[in-house]
Design an enzyme around this catalytic site. Structure first.
Site, short mmCIF file in Angstrom:
data_model
loop_
_atom_site.label_atom_id
_atom_site.label_comp_id
_atom_site.label_asym_id
_atom_site.label_seq_id
_atom_site.Cartn_x
_atom_site.Cartn_y
_atom_site.Cartn_z
N LYS A 22 9.11 -30.88 26.37
CA LYS A 22 9.91 -30.63 27.06
C LYS A 22 11.39 -31.12 26.25
CE LYS A 22 13.57 -31.08 31.29
NZ LYS A 22 14.74 -32.73 30.51
N ASN A 23 11.57 -32.75 26.17
CA ASN A 23 12.94 -32.55 25.39
C ASN A 23 13.04 -32.96 24.20
OD1 ASN A 23 14.48 -32.52 27.95
ND2 ASN A 23 13.73 -35.26 28.37
N CYS A 118 20.63 -32.30 35.51
CA CYS A 118 20.11 -33.82 37.14
C CYS A 118 21.34 -34.11 37.16
CB CYS A 118 18.78 -33.97 36.46
SG CYS A 118 17.33 -32.78 36.50
N ARG A 123 26.77 -38.04 33.65
CA ARG A 123 26.23 -37.55 32.57
C ARG A 123 27.40 -37.26 31.73
NH1 ARG A 123 20.88 -34.50 33.71
NH2 ARG A 123 20.88 -35.77 31.38
N ASP A 306 12.79 -41.96 33.30
CA ASP A 306 11.62 -40.45 33.51
C ASP A 306 10.75 -40.32 33.93
OD1 ASP A 306 13.52 -38.84 32.78
OD2 ASP A 306 13.63 -40.09 30.84
N ARG A 414 11.69 -26.29 35.41
CA ARG A 414 12.30 -26.58 34.57
C ARG A 414 11.19 -27.69 33.53
NH1 ARG A 414 17.65 -29.56 34.76
NH2 ARG A 414 17.54 -30.20 32.68
N1 EPU Z 1 25.90 -40.96 28.60
C1 EPU Z 1 27.38 -41.72 28.17
N2 EPU Z 1 27.69 -41.02 27.35
C2 EPU Z 1 27.86 -39.26 25.64
C3 EPU Z 1 26.08 -39.03 26.32
C4 EPU Z 1 25.44 -40.34 27.01
O1 EPU Z 1 28.27 -42.49 29.11
O2 EPU Z 1 28.29 -38.91 25.53
C5 EPU Z 1 25.45 -42.21 28.96
C6 EPU Z 1 24.29 -41.54 29.85
O3 EPU Z 1 25.86 -41.11 31.12
C7 EPU Z 1 23.78 -42.09 30.33
C8 EPU Z 1 23.45 -43.01 28.81
O4 EPU Z 1 24.27 -42.55 28.37
O5 EPU Z 1 23.91 -43.93 31.24
C9 EPU Z 1 21.79 -42.25 27.94
O6 EPU Z 1 21.73 -40.57 28.48
P1 EPU Z 1 21.57 -40.03 26.74
O7 EPU Z 1 22.52 -40.13 26.72
O8 EPU Z 1 20.20 -40.98 26.31
O9 EPU Z 1 20.86 -38.94 27.90
P2 EPU Z 1 20.80 -37.48 27.64
O10 EPU Z 1 20.57 -36.92 26.04
O11 EPU Z 1 21.36 -36.55 28.33
C10 EPU Z 1 17.81 -37.45 27.79
C11 EPU Z 1 16.92 -36.25 28.75
C12 EPU Z 1 16.82 -37.09 29.64
C13 EPU Z 1 16.12 -38.38 29.80
C14 EPU Z 1 17.55 -39.11 29.10
C15 EPU Z 1 16.94 -41.05 28.15
C16 EPU Z 1 16.88 -33.78 27.55
C17 EPU Z 1 17.21 -32.53 28.14
N3 EPU Z 1 17.49 -34.76 28.66
O12 EPU Z 1 18.83 -37.21 27.84
O13 EPU Z 1 15.92 -36.67 30.41
O14 EPU Z 1 16.17 -38.12 31.14
O15 EPU Z 1 17.37 -38.62 27.34
O16 EPU Z 1 16.08 -41.01 27.89
O17 EPU Z 1 16.87 -34.60 26.47
C18 EPU Z 1 14.94 -34.83 32.29
O18 EPU Z 1 13.52 -34.84 31.38
O19 EPU Z 1 14.65 -35.02 33.60
C19 EPU Z 1 15.33 -35.74 31.84
C20 EPU Z 1 17.26 -36.04 32.56
#
Ligand code: EPU
Length: 437
Positions: A22-23, A118, A123, A306, A414
């Site tokens: 998915k990601n 989620c 976030r 995850d 999802r």
């Molecule tokens: N963060 C910030 N500022 C930002 C971006 C991130 O503070 O601008 C923080 C977040 O709040 C969090 C940490 O950095 O505490 C990591 O967030 P990251 O940006 O790595 O997560 P994401 O890109 O929003 C993706 C996956 C998530 C997975 C995370 C970590 C997707 C669509 N989502 O999220 O997957 O948990 O990376 O590996 O790719 C899921 O699949 O259920 C899911 C939540």
């Protein structure tokens, strides 16, 4: 709305095949907007996130077809749309912000909505916005989103405060067509990001992944189409491995890739899980001697955040006290309250338990858990709050005595393709109630 009635106590046995990640798939679909040529992506799961990204691309003027696990995207011409419109289509997805780079390249402007996703912490998107500004985007806050402008982005040095997956993808998608060289340090290097980089390279980009989390991108003036097969979903694979352990069953997860699951396999083995790695996938079952453990979630190559939820359910079944320290999200243990109602003994702490300090340590977030096992789980009525928590409740329900009622189960769609069929094929005892709202 979907409600599952799950009757526990049945060992899950059989074979299921996991599809594309998915990601990874969702981001590779966004990359198709970097070109006006045809892009073909194989191994695409039939999940809501894929439908959402397809609809977002159509809303922006691109053509998308999805059939037999293959998505074809042709973004010959694109146009801007109001953030409300994208938000309406995107719902809770966090993908729309990743459209910024491609839209800035194609249209010199991008309107991006505020994000959903989620609820597992605040976030924010500050890293994304800061990186885009550094690359030369002018960003203004507008009602319900951001308006961005740039004639052409330019390469820069960017250092992420934290190796964020999304912010790394943002920089990749924005910098590949920028003018000059971008050096991104403290980047995330998850397998899904490597998959995106592989696609961008196929399209004509210059990207090198150097030591110490540094990614260097040399901008080009044009990219072509791609044909690509997405990597399989390591979160889904680990989730089914947990279901095999919790129910004392045996599941062969076809297409599971050892290299992407190393950290998970180590912990699985440590608590008494067994696996057999074959060319076509990995078989999982529970061994005789179970043990508690200490684990810390982390960015790749660490133990994924995850995997944490279904794995924590296993720790309710192993003897002794286990410690789980969540270091990626500040608020990812909310789901444990319902597990306690099912009979688990899970206590949350604001301290960094387990030996290493993380950025949440001094901030009063309940981000460490002590899980004492083994406990007898019993049925309960639970409303699923998010995708991964949802699967962990399914795992707990399958291992519990009596019936568990899980509401809001449409959230599972999802991220888990063919979920209901997989459960049936593995011999789970359950009914599904559908309700229009
Ligand atoms: N963060 C910030 N500022 C930002 C971006 C991130 O503070 O601008 C923080 C977040 O709040 C969090 C940490 O950095 O505490 C990591 O967030 P990251 O940006 O790595 O997560 P994401 O890109 O929003 C993706 C996956 C998530 C997975 C995370 C970590 C997707 C669509 N989502 O999220 O997957 O948990 O990376 O590996 O790719 C899921 O699949 O259920 C899911 C939540």
């Amino acid at each position: 709305m979907q409600t599952y009635h799950i009757r526990g106590g049945q060992p899950l046995k059989g074979t299921i095949a996991v599809c594309g990640a998915k990601n990874s798939v969702s981001k590779i679909m966004v990359a198709a907007l970097l070109t006006d040529e045809l892009c073909i992506l194989r191994n695409v799961p039939d999940i809501d996130d894929v439908h959402i990204v397809s609809e977002l691309i159509r809303t922006l003027g691109g053509e998308v077809e999805f059939k037999d696990e293959v998505v074809t995207i042709h973004a010959k011409q694109l146009h801007t749309v109001e953030p409300e419109e994208l938000h309406r289509v995107a719902g809770k997805s966090r993908i729309p912000i990743l459209f910024a780079g491609p839209l800035l390249y194609r249209l010199q402007e991008a309107l991006v909505p505020e994000l959903g996703g989620c609820q597992i912490g605040k976030r924010p998107v500050d890293f994304h916005l800061k990186a885009l500004e550094t690359l030369g985007a002018e960003i203004t806050c507008i009602p319900k989103g951001y308006a961005m402008k740039s004639q052409r982005l330019h390469g820069e040095k960017i250092c992420l405060e934290y190796p964020s997956v999304g912010a790394t993808e943002q920089v990749l998608l924005a910098a590949v067509l920028a003018n000059g060289k971008t050096e991104l340090s403290n980047a995330a290097v998850e397998p899904e990001i490597m998959d995106l980089i592989a696609v961008l390279q196929k399209m004509g980009a210059y990207i090198s992944v150097d030591t110490d989390r540094v990614i260097t991108i040399i901008g080009v003036s044009r990219l072509g189409g791609y044909t690509h097969t997405a990597i399989t979903d390591r979160i889904e694979a680990a989730s089914w491995a947990c279901a095999a352990f919790a129910t004392n069953g045996r599941i062969f997860v076809k297409n599971a890739r050892q290299l992407d699951l190393m950290a998970f396999l180590n912990k699985y083995r440590q608590i008494g899980g067994c696996f057999d790695i074959r060319d076509e996938g990995i078989e999982f079952w529970r061994g005789e001697n179970l043990h508690s453990t200490t684990l810390e979630t982390d960015v790749h190559p660490g133990f994924m955040t995850d995997w944490q939820q279904p794995f924590s359910v296993l720790l309710t079944q192993t003897p002794g006290a286990s410690i789980v320290h969540e270091t990626v999200y500040e608020d990812r243990f909310g789901y444990t309250e319902a597990l306690n109602r099912m009979g688990a003994q899970i206590q949350l702490y604001t301290d960094c338990l387990g030996g290493r300090f993380c950025r949440f340590g001094q901030k009063n977030h309940l981000h460490s858990a002590v899980i004492v096992g083994p406990t007898n789980l019993h049925g309960a009525e639970i409303t699923v709050p998010n995708l991964r928590a949802g699967f962990s409740y399914v795992v707990a329900a399958l291992a519990a005595e009596g019936e568990t009622i899980l509401k809001n189960m449409e959230l599972i769609r999802r991220g888990y393709g063919d979920f209901e069929n997989h459960l049936r094929e593995l011999g789970a005892s359950f009914d599904v109630e559908e309700e229009d709202v």
